[in-house]
Design an enzyme around this catalytic site. Structure first.
Site, mmCIF file in Angstrom:
data_model
loop_
_atom_site.group_PDB
_atom_site.id
_atom_site.type_symbol
_atom_site.label_atom_id
_atom_site.label_comp_id
_atom_site.label_asym_id
_atom_site.label_seq_id
_atom_site.Cartn_x
_atom_site.Cartn_y
_atom_site.Cartn_z
ATOM 1 N N LYS A 13 0.899 -1.408 0.095
ATOM 2 C CA LYS A 13 0.148 0.078 -0.036
ATOM 3 C C LYS A 13 0.967 1.199 -0.142
ATOM 4 C CE LYS A 13 -2.088 -1.026 3.985
ATOM 5 N NZ LYS A 13 -1.319 -2.661 4.284
ATOM 6 N N ARG A 88 -9.844 0.941 8.222
ATOM 7 C CA ARG A 88 -9.256 -0.331 8.811
ATOM 8 C C ARG A 88 -10.445 -1.371 9.109
ATOM 9 N NH1 ARG A 88 -3.677 0.062 8.142
ATOM 10 N NH2 ARG A 88 -2.770 -1.552 9.561
ATOM 11 N N ARG A 127 12.152 -6.168 5.765
ATOM 12 C CA ARG A 127 12.135 -4.960 5.364
ATOM 13 C C ARG A 127 12.910 -4.022 6.309
ATOM 14 N NH1 ARG A 127 6.384 -1.843 5.366
ATOM 15 N NH2 ARG A 127 6.010 -2.818 7.331
ATOM 16 N N ARG A 171 -0.899 -9.241 13.165
ATOM 17 C CA ARG A 171 -1.647 -8.330 12.165
ATOM 18 C C ARG A 171 -2.308 -8.654 11.197
ATOM 19 N NH1 ARG A 171 4.162 -5.647 10.874
ATOM 20 N NH2 ARG A 171 2.742 -4.430 9.273
HETATM 21 P P1 AP5 Z 1 4.655 -1.516 1.877
HETATM 22 O O1 AP5 Z 1 4.761 -0.808 0.785
HETATM 23 O O2 AP5 Z 1 5.398 -0.873 3.089
HETATM 24 O O3 AP5 Z 1 3.453 -2.268 2.221
HETATM 25 P P2 AP5 Z 1 2.226 -1.758 3.153
HETATM 26 O O4 AP5 Z 1 1.060 -2.490 2.520
HETATM 27 O O5 AP5 Z 1 2.107 -0.366 3.283
HETATM 28 O O6 AP5 Z 1 2.598 -2.413 4.416
HETATM 29 P P3 AP5 Z 1 2.560 -2.000 6.100
HETATM 30 O O7 AP5 Z 1 3.367 -3.126 6.930
HETATM 31 O O8 AP5 Z 1 3.074 -0.498 6.121
HETATM 32 O O9 AP5 Z 1 0.987 -1.927 6.233
HETATM 33 P P4 AP5 Z 1 0.493 -2.161 7.582
HETATM 34 O O10 AP5 Z 1 -1.033 -2.050 7.140
HETATM 35 O O11 AP5 Z 1 0.575 -3.265 8.455
HETATM 36 O O12 AP5 Z 1 1.011 -1.012 8.268
HETATM 37 P P5 AP5 Z 1 0.440 0.512 8.768
HETATM 38 O O13 AP5 Z 1 1.617 1.326 8.942
HETATM 39 O O14 AP5 Z 1 -0.513 0.798 8.034
HETATM 40 O O15 AP5 Z 1 5.810 -2.722 1.570
HETATM 41 C C1 AP5 Z 1 6.151 -3.648 2.453
HETATM 42 C C2 AP5 Z 1 7.355 -4.351 2.032
HETATM 43 O O16 AP5 Z 1 7.617 -5.125 0.837
HETATM 44 C C3 AP5 Z 1 8.608 -3.306 1.849
HETATM 45 O O17 AP5 Z 1 9.695 -3.738 2.016
HETATM 46 C C4 AP5 Z 1 8.450 -3.073 0.276
HETATM 47 O O18 AP5 Z 1 9.807 -2.520 -0.350
HETATM 48 C C5 AP5 Z 1 8.176 -4.511 -0.430
HETATM 49 N N1 AP5 Z 1 7.314 -4.439 -1.462
HETATM 50 C C6 AP5 Z 1 6.444 -3.664 -1.812
HETATM 51 N N2 AP5 Z 1 5.969 -3.994 -2.975
HETATM 52 C C7 AP5 Z 1 6.616 -5.327 -3.363
HETATM 53 C C8 AP5 Z 1 6.647 -6.085 -4.566
HETATM 54 N N3 AP5 Z 1 5.862 -5.560 -5.686
HETATM 55 N N4 AP5 Z 1 7.462 -7.213 -4.536
HETATM 56 C C9 AP5 Z 1 8.310 -7.433 -3.419
HETATM 57 N N5 AP5 Z 1 8.580 -6.546 -2.486
HETATM 58 C C10 AP5 Z 1 7.517 -5.477 -2.360
HETATM 59 O O19 AP5 Z 1 -0.011 0.278 10.232
HETATM 60 C C11 AP5 Z 1 0.694 -0.101 11.176
HETATM 61 C C12 AP5 Z 1 -0.004 -0.082 12.711
HETATM 62 O O20 AP5 Z 1 -0.388 1.301 12.721
HETATM 63 C C13 AP5 Z 1 -1.177 -0.955 12.642
HETATM 64 O O21 AP5 Z 1 -0.956 -2.155 12.854
HETATM 65 C C14 AP5 Z 1 -2.056 -0.345 13.612
HETATM 66 O O22 AP5 Z 1 -1.661 -0.599 14.848
HETATM 67 C C15 AP5 Z 1 -1.951 1.144 13.291
HETATM 68 N N6 AP5 Z 1 -3.044 1.598 12.228
HETATM 69 C C16 AP5 Z 1 -2.749 2.227 11.025
HETATM 70 N N7 AP5 Z 1 -3.510 2.730 10.681
HETATM 71 C C17 AP5 Z 1 -4.751 2.424 11.284
HETATM 72 C C18 AP5 Z 1 -6.263 2.415 11.445
HETATM 73 N N8 AP5 Z 1 -6.867 2.990 10.340
HETATM 74 N N9 AP5 Z 1 -6.973 2.049 12.366
HETATM 75 C C19 AP5 Z 1 -6.230 1.691 13.516
HETATM 76 N N10 AP5 Z 1 -4.998 1.532 13.671
HETATM 77 C C20 AP5 Z 1 -4.456 1.832 12.664
#
Ligand code: AP5
Length: 213
Positions: A13, A88, A127, A171
């Site tokens: 994402k 979410r 990562r 997660r």
């Molecule tokens: P990346 O692009 O970072 O993927 P992502 O989907 O953004 O992954 P996240 O881990 O950031 O998602 P998440 O939803 O768990 O975390 P968030 O920060 O929102 O890519 C991941 C890796 O893969 C990278 O190394 C990248 O280089 C690689 N990659 C990408 N595309 C690729 C491809 N095609 N092939 C190979 N490699 C690739 O949330 C974190 C925490 O915050 C949550 O657990 C929660 O506690 C809180 N939070 C956030 N939003 C909310 C909400 N709306 N409500 C409540 N709590 C929330």
């Protein structure tokens, strides 16, 4: 254009949102990034959010909803925005809908990125992220030129505290329980499009762009 990116942790994402932001010149709003910044600065929001984030749980709805409401009223969002990691769950989606109705706006596209759990584990355990500019690296698929330091700005690379195997599994569980129902929600709203998100990043980006009206 107002766009939502849905998908499990590690679906890409953030990666796709950064590319969309450049192409369409609209802000990326990542609730994860905003919360991590708050934790780093040790603000009241950060202090409340940290325990949930470290455990792989969702931060309470009232916190993220007020954060998003405040953010989308800001001037740079007049041209549109990309929501990365929000909503979410159904409560967040309903509140977003309510807010947009008040603003006389709609969401144009919801892109659902699909990746299997094995790939997610591989991506997230390898990562590392630059503590200064946020650039992402992977120990196998995209290693930095100098171990531990960012290629672009030389900043120190860090592993996210929630990128360990136990927390990633939690997660994924939370994603299944709380976020997967949004696929049905946005299918009913008639704007959900699914993209297989495994393979080269640029190919996925091109599919995402094709899906966007
Ligand atoms: P990346 O692009 O970072 O993927 P992502 O989907 O953004 O992954 P996240 O881990 O950031 O998602 P998440 O939803 O768990 O975390 P968030 O920060 O929102 O890519 C991941 C890796 O893969 C990278 O190394 C990248 O280089 C690689 N990659 C990408 N595309 C690729 C491809 N095609 N092939 C190979 N490699 C690739 O949330 C974190 C925490 O915050 C949550 O657990 C929660 O506690 C809180 N939070 C956030 N939003 C909310 C909400 N709306 N409500 C409540 N709590 C929330």
């Amino acid at each position: 254009m107002r766009l939502i990116l849905l998908g499990p942790p590690g679906a890409g994402k953030g990666t796709q949102a950064k590319m969309l932001k450049e192409k369409f010149r609209i802000p990326q709003i990542s609730t994860g990034d905003i919360l991590r910044e708050a934790v780093k600065k040790n603000t009241g929001l950060g202090a409340r959010a940290k325990t949930f984030m470290d455990a792989g749980q969702l931060v309470p709805d009232d916190l993220v909803i007020s954060l998003i409401k405040e953010r989308i009223w800001q001037r740079d969002c007049e041209v549109g925005f990309i929501l990365d990691g929000f909503p979410r769950n159904i409560v967040q989606a309903e509140k977003l809908k309510e807010t947009l109705v008040e603003m006389n706006l709609v969401i144009n596209n919801v892109i659902n990125l699909e990746v299997d759990a094995e790939e997610i584990l591989e991506r997230l355990t390898g990562r590392s992220t630059c503590s200064d500019c946020g650039n992402m690296f992977h120990k196998v698929s995209h290693p930095p030129k100098t171990n531990g330091f960012c290629d672009s700005c030389g900043g120190k690379l860090e592993q996210r505290p929630d990128d360990n195997e136990v927390t990633i599994q939690e997660r994924l569980k939370v994603y299944e329980q709380s976020t997967v129902p949004l696929k049905e929600f946005y299918t009913k709203e008639e704007n959900l499009k699914t993209v297989k998100a495994k393979g080269p990043v640029e190919e996925i980006f091109s599919h995402v762009c094709q899906m966007i009206e």
